[in-house]
Structure formats: structure tokens, C-alpha cells
Design a protein around this motif. Structure first.
Motif, PDB file in Angstrom:
ATOM      1  N   GLY A 213      44.563  38.064  28.795  1.00 45.51           N
ATOM      2  CA  GLY A 213      44.627  39.385  28.187  1.00 45.51           C
ATOM      3  C   GLY A 213      43.301  40.080  28.014  1.00 45.51           C
ATOM      4  N   HIS A 214      42.213  39.493  28.517  1.00 49.14           N
ATOM      5  CA  HIS A 214      40.901  40.126  28.382  1.00 49.14           C
ATOM      6  C   HIS A 214      40.719  41.236  29.420  1.00 49.14           C
ATOM      7  N   SER A 215      39.972  42.253  29.026  1.00 50.59           N
ATOM      8  CA  SER A 215      39.586  43.325  29.939  1.00 50.59           C
ATOM      9  C   SER A 215      38.198  43.017  30.490  1.00 50.59           C
ATOM     10  N   SER A 216      37.763  43.780  31.496  1.00 47.09           N
ATOM     11  CA  SER A 216      36.426  43.568  32.057  1.00 47.09           C
ATOM     12  C   SER A 216      35.327  43.684  30.998  1.00 47.09           C
ATOM     13  N   PRO A 217      35.373  44.683  30.085  1.00 48.74           N
ATOM     14  CA  PRO A 217      34.327  44.765  29.048  1.00 48.74           C
ATOM     15  C   PRO A 217      34.298  43.545  28.135  1.00 48.74           C
ATOM     16  N   THR A 218      35.474  43.042  27.712  1.00 46.63           N
ATOM     17  CA  THR A 218      35.464  41.889  26.804  1.00 46.63           C
ATOM     18  C   THR A 218      35.060  40.618  27.539  1.00 46.63           C
ATOM     19  N   ILE A 219      35.382  40.516  28.825  1.00 48.62           N
ATOM     20  CA  ILE A 219      34.931  39.372  29.619  1.00 48.62           C
ATOM     21  C   ILE A 219      33.414  39.398  29.743  1.00 48.62           C
ATOM     22  N   ALA A 220      32.871  40.570  30.011  1.00 50.84           N
ATOM     23  CA  ALA A 220      31.427  40.713  30.138  1.00 50.84           C
ATOM     24  C   ALA A 220      30.726  40.284  28.853  1.00 50.84           C
ATOM     25  N   ALA A 221      31.255  40.724  27.715  1.00 52.75           N
ATOM     26  CA  ALA A 221      30.659  40.371  26.433  1.00 52.75           C
ATOM     27  C   ALA A 221      30.771  38.877  26.160  1.00 52.75           C
ATOM     28  N   SER A 222      31.913  38.289  26.532  1.00 53.99           N
ATOM     29  CA  SER A 222      32.149  36.875  26.281  1.00 53.99           C
ATOM     30  C   SER A 222      31.244  35.986  27.125  1.00 53.99           C
ATOM     31  N   LEU A 223      31.023  36.376  28.376  1.00 54.09           N
ATOM     32  CA  LEU A 223      30.254  35.545  29.308  1.00 54.09           C
ATOM     33  C   LEU A 223      28.790  35.958  29.422  1.00 54.09           C
ATOM     34  N   GLY A 224      28.413  37.027  28.755  1.00 51.30           N
ATOM     35  CA  GLY A 224      27.035  37.480  28.831  1.00 51.30           C
ATOM     36  C   GLY A 224      26.672  38.060  30.178  1.00 51.30           C
ATOM     37  N   LEU A 225      27.620  38.745  30.817  1.00 55.81           N
ATOM     38  CA  LEU A 225      27.409  39.344  32.124  1.00 55.81           C
ATOM     39  C   LEU A 225      27.479  40.862  32.019  1.00 55.81           C
ATOM     40  N   ALA A 226      26.933  41.533  33.019  1.00 58.54           N
ATOM     41  CA  ALA A 226      27.107  42.979  33.103  1.00 58.54           C
ATOM     42  C   ALA A 226      28.549  43.267  33.493  1.00 58.54           C
ATOM     43  N   GLU A 227      29.104  44.363  32.961  1.00 59.90           N
ATOM     44  CA  GLU A 227      30.483  44.703  33.287  1.00 59.90           C
ATOM     45  C   GLU A 227      30.680  44.897  34.782  1.00 59.90           C
ATOM     46  N   GLY A 228      29.676  45.469  35.451  1.00 58.69           N
ATOM     47  CA  GLY A 228      29.772  45.650  36.898  1.00 58.69           C
ATOM     48  C   GLY A 228      29.868  44.332  37.634  1.00 58.69           C
ATOM     49  N   THR A 229      29.155  43.313  37.137  1.00 57.79           N
ATOM     50  CA  THR A 229      29.208  41.985  37.765  1.00 57.79           C
ATOM     51  C   THR A 229      30.591  41.387  37.617  1.00 57.79           C
ATOM     52  N   VAL A 230      31.174  41.554  36.436  1.00 58.02           N
ATOM     53  CA  VAL A 230      32.535  41.049  36.204  1.00 58.02           C
ATOM     54  C   VAL A 230      33.510  41.720  37.169  1.00 58.02           C
ATOM     55  N   LYS A 231      33.372  43.018  37.345  1.00 58.40           N
ATOM     56  CA  LYS A 231      34.284  43.745  38.226  1.00 58.40           C
ATOM     57  C   LYS A 231      34.149  43.277  39.671  1.00 58.40           C
ATOM     58  N   VAL A 232      32.915  42.962  40.096  1.00 62.98           N
ATOM     59  CA  VAL A 232      32.712  42.453  41.461  1.00 62.98           C
ATOM     60  C   VAL A 232      33.407  41.102  41.625  1.00 62.98           C
ATOM     61  N   HIS A 233      33.188  40.187  40.672  1.00 64.82           N
ATOM     62  CA  HIS A 233      33.844  38.869  40.737  1.00 64.82           C
ATOM     63  C   HIS A 233      35.360  39.026  40.719  1.00 64.82           C
ATOM     64  N   ARG A 234      35.840  39.925  39.895  1.00 67.70           N
ATOM     65  CA  ARG A 234      37.285  40.126  39.782  1.00 67.70           C
ATOM     66  C   ARG A 234      37.851  40.678  41.088  1.00 67.70           C
ATOM     67  N   ARG A 235      37.154  41.643  41.675  1.00 69.29           N
ATOM     68  CA  ARG A 235      37.594  42.220  42.942  1.00 69.29           C
ATOM     69  C   ARG A 235      37.601  41.167  44.052  1.00 69.29           C
ATOM     70  N   ASN A 236      36.556  40.329  44.095  1.00 67.04           N
ATOM     71  CA  ASN A 236      36.489  39.275  45.112  1.00 67.04           C
ATOM     72  C   ASN A 236      37.612  38.257  44.928  1.00 67.04           C
ATOM     73  N   ALA A 237      37.886  37.923  43.670  1.00 60.93           N
ATOM     74  CA  ALA A 237      38.956  36.960  43.390  1.00 60.93           C
ATOM     75  C   ALA A 237      40.310  37.531  43.808  1.00 60.93           C
ATOM     76  N   TYR A 238      40.548  38.798  43.495  1.00 61.58           N
ATOM     77  CA  TYR A 238      41.795  39.433  43.897  1.00 61.58           C
ATOM     78  C   TYR A 238      41.949  39.412  45.415  1.00 61.58           C
ATOM     79  N   ALA A 239      40.842  39.657  46.121  1.00 57.52           N
ATOM     80  CA  ALA A 239      40.889  39.660  47.589  1.00 57.52           C
ATOM     81  C   ALA A 239      41.265  38.271  48.111  1.00 57.52           C
ATOM     82  N   LYS A 240      40.684  37.233  47.537  1.00 58.26           N
ATOM     83  CA  LYS A 240      41.002  35.870  47.967  1.00 58.26           C
ATOM     84  C   LYS A 240      42.463  35.518  47.681  1.00 58.26           C
ATOM     85  N   LEU A 241      42.983  36.058  46.580  1.00 55.40           N
ATOM     86  CA  LEU A 241      44.370  35.790  46.203  1.00 55.40           C
ATOM     87  C   LEU A 241      45.361  36.677  46.954  1.00 55.40           C
ATOM     88  N   GLY A 242      44.842  37.692  47.638  1.00 59.74           N
ATOM     89  CA  GLY A 242      45.712  38.596  48.382  1.00 59.74           C
ATOM     90  C   GLY A 242      46.484  39.541  47.492  1.00 59.74           C
TER      91      GLY A 242
END
Length: 262
Positions: A213-242
Motif C-alpha cells: 500500500g505504499h506510494s512512491s513518496p512513502t517508499i522513497a522516505a522509507s528507503l532513503g531514496l530520491a522519489e525519481g529513483t524509486v519510480k525508475v526501479h518501479r518502472r523497471n520492475a513492472y517491465a520485467k513483470l510484463g
């Protein structure tokens, strides 16, 4: 604390509950005792042991609600339940509101939309009780979409009676570790789903948080990452999952969780 006007009622209800330990009327007496503290529409008591299929000890749901909240829930969705996850992750035993366990974006998550809203739940109050090394008993009080959320007064009232409540529940329903009655089910650990695809550790970590249930902003805050970095990882993961959306991700995870492993 319980108000002076209801303190006598609360103590009397707890006394009645203790007297019903081991009796058929225990669950309904427990429900009546909790209703002294706060209003709710339904009560479900469930025993968990590790990642095995949970066992429903009591519910007061109608057949349609039970089909979703008990039968379907036990086949896999329980692995994403905030109360179950709180137990798995070492949250302090006691009384918790749903809002105290989930990120702000939880109400926008696919898990909420596809599971909680299907049974028209607005809020939950849960009693988290240890039951052996890998076991828990969770008592869930639920309010419907037309009811207000549980407030601090309700939380404080139930917490005020927690010691006798917990002792009575464990005495009535608790099981020693040697008497593990949790049924091995078809459900698999969510991490099994993430390990079944070629995600990097960081991608798997982010997808795990998305499913909870986390959004990109809350994931970024939780992991200490930039929100843009989270979105890139998320986009790449979605691509791998099809897939291309959180809805597709939830559907994929649910299909995996309920698939037969025999």
C-alpha cells in the motif's frame, strides 16, 4: 480509560468473560464485553502460524461476507494483511488501529480497493496476541463504510482491559506449540512471488512495499531514496513483470498466492 459511567459495566463484562472460558458462550460473551467499550459491526478471531493457512476461530459475518473475509482471505490475501504483517515483523502485542499500521496511501492501494472495500470495511481495531513461537491470535473488530473510524477513546478503552482480555482469549483459544493445528495451505510467502521473477533486490524491495500500500513518496522516505529513483526501479520492475499498473501487479500477486502448489 473507561469513563466512570461504564467502568462498572466493563468490569462486570470482563468478569462474565472469565467465567465463560472453555464454554460455548465464550465468543459471544467476548463480543458483548468489547461492545461496552466501542461500537463495531463485526468481530473475527483468527489463529495464524507462520505462513500456513490461517484458522478462523470465530466470526459473526453473513455467508457472503464470510466467503470473502474468511474463505478467500485464507487462500493468500492474508499475507498482505497489515495486522498479520505487524505480527510477522515484531510489532508490540496489544491493541492497534488500522491507521496506526499502514502508510497514508493505504486507502488508495489495490489491496484496499480489491479486498477491504469488497466487504465494505472502513476501519479495523485489532488485538494482536502471541500464541507460541510462530503463532498469533488476532481479534479484529470492524466498522463499515457508513461508520466513523475508531477514535482514541475506543483504543484507550480496549487497552484498559487488555490484560484480562488477553489472558482469557489465550486460555480459551490458545494452543501450545506442540499442538499446531494450522493447516498447510496453498498460500505461499509473498517473497516467493518476488523471487519467482528476475527482479533485483532493490526492485523486489520496492514492489513488496507497493503491494503493502505504499506510494512512491512513502517508499522513497522509507528507503532513503530520491522519489525519481524509486519510480525508475518501479518502472523497471513492472517491465520485467510484463505489467503497467498497480492493479495488474495486485492481480498477478493474488493469482500467485492462491495458486495450488501441489
Amino acid at each position: 480509560m473507561v469513563g466512570d459511567a461504564t467502568l462498572a459495566d466493563w468490569n462486570a463484562a470482563l468478569g462474565d468473560l472469565i467465567g465463560q472460558i472453555g464454554q460455548e458462550g465464550f465468543a459471544l460473551t467476548l463480543r458483548r464485553a468489547l461492545s461496552v467499550c466501542t461500537g463495531f459491526e463485526s468481530m473475527v478471531v483468527t489463529r495464524y502460524r507462520g505462513t500456513s493457512e490461517p484458522v478462523c476461530l470465530f466470526h459473526d459475518l453473513d455467508d457472503v461476507q464470510a466467503a470473502i473475509s474468511v474463505s478467500f482471505y485464507a487462500t493468500g490475501p492474508f499475507l498482505l494483511d497489515p495486522f498479520y504483517l505487524a505480527c510477522r515483523e515484531g510489532r508490540t502485542p496489544g491493541v492497534w488501529r488500522l491507521q496506526d499500521l499502514v502508510p497514508p496511501s493505504f486507502l488508495l492501494s489495490e489491496y484496499y480497493r480489491r479486498f477491504y472495500r469488497r466487504v465494505r470495511i472502513r476501519d479495523e481495531l485489532g488485538l494482536l496476541l502471541p500464541d507460541g513461537a510462530e503463532g498469533w491470535i488476532i481479534l479484529s473488530l470492524a466498522r463499515s463504510l457508513r461508520s466513523p473510524e475508531f477514535d482514541e477513546a475506543a483504543l484507550a478503552c480496549v487497552r484498559s482491559g487488555l490484560p484480562p482480555l488477553a489472558a482469557a482469549i489465550r486460555r480459551h483459544w490458545g494452543r501450545p506449540e506442540s499442538d499446531a493445528d494450522a493447516r498447510p495451505g496453498r498460500a505461499q510467502d509473498l517473497l516467493g512471488f518476488l523471487g519467482a521473477v528476475s527482479l533485483s533486490p532493490r526492485e523486489a524491495e520496492i514492489i513488496h512495499l507497493v503491494l503493502r500500500g505504499h506510494s512512491s513518496p512513502t517508499i522513497a522516505a522509507s528507503l532513503g531514496l530520491a522519489e525519481g529513483t524509486v519510480k525508475v526501479h518501479r518502472r523497471n520492475a513492472y517491465a520485467k513483470l510484463g505489467i503497467s499498473s498497480q492493479g495488474e501487479l495486485f492481480s498477478m500477486a493474488t493469482r500467485y498466492l492462491v495458486s495450488d502448489t501441489d
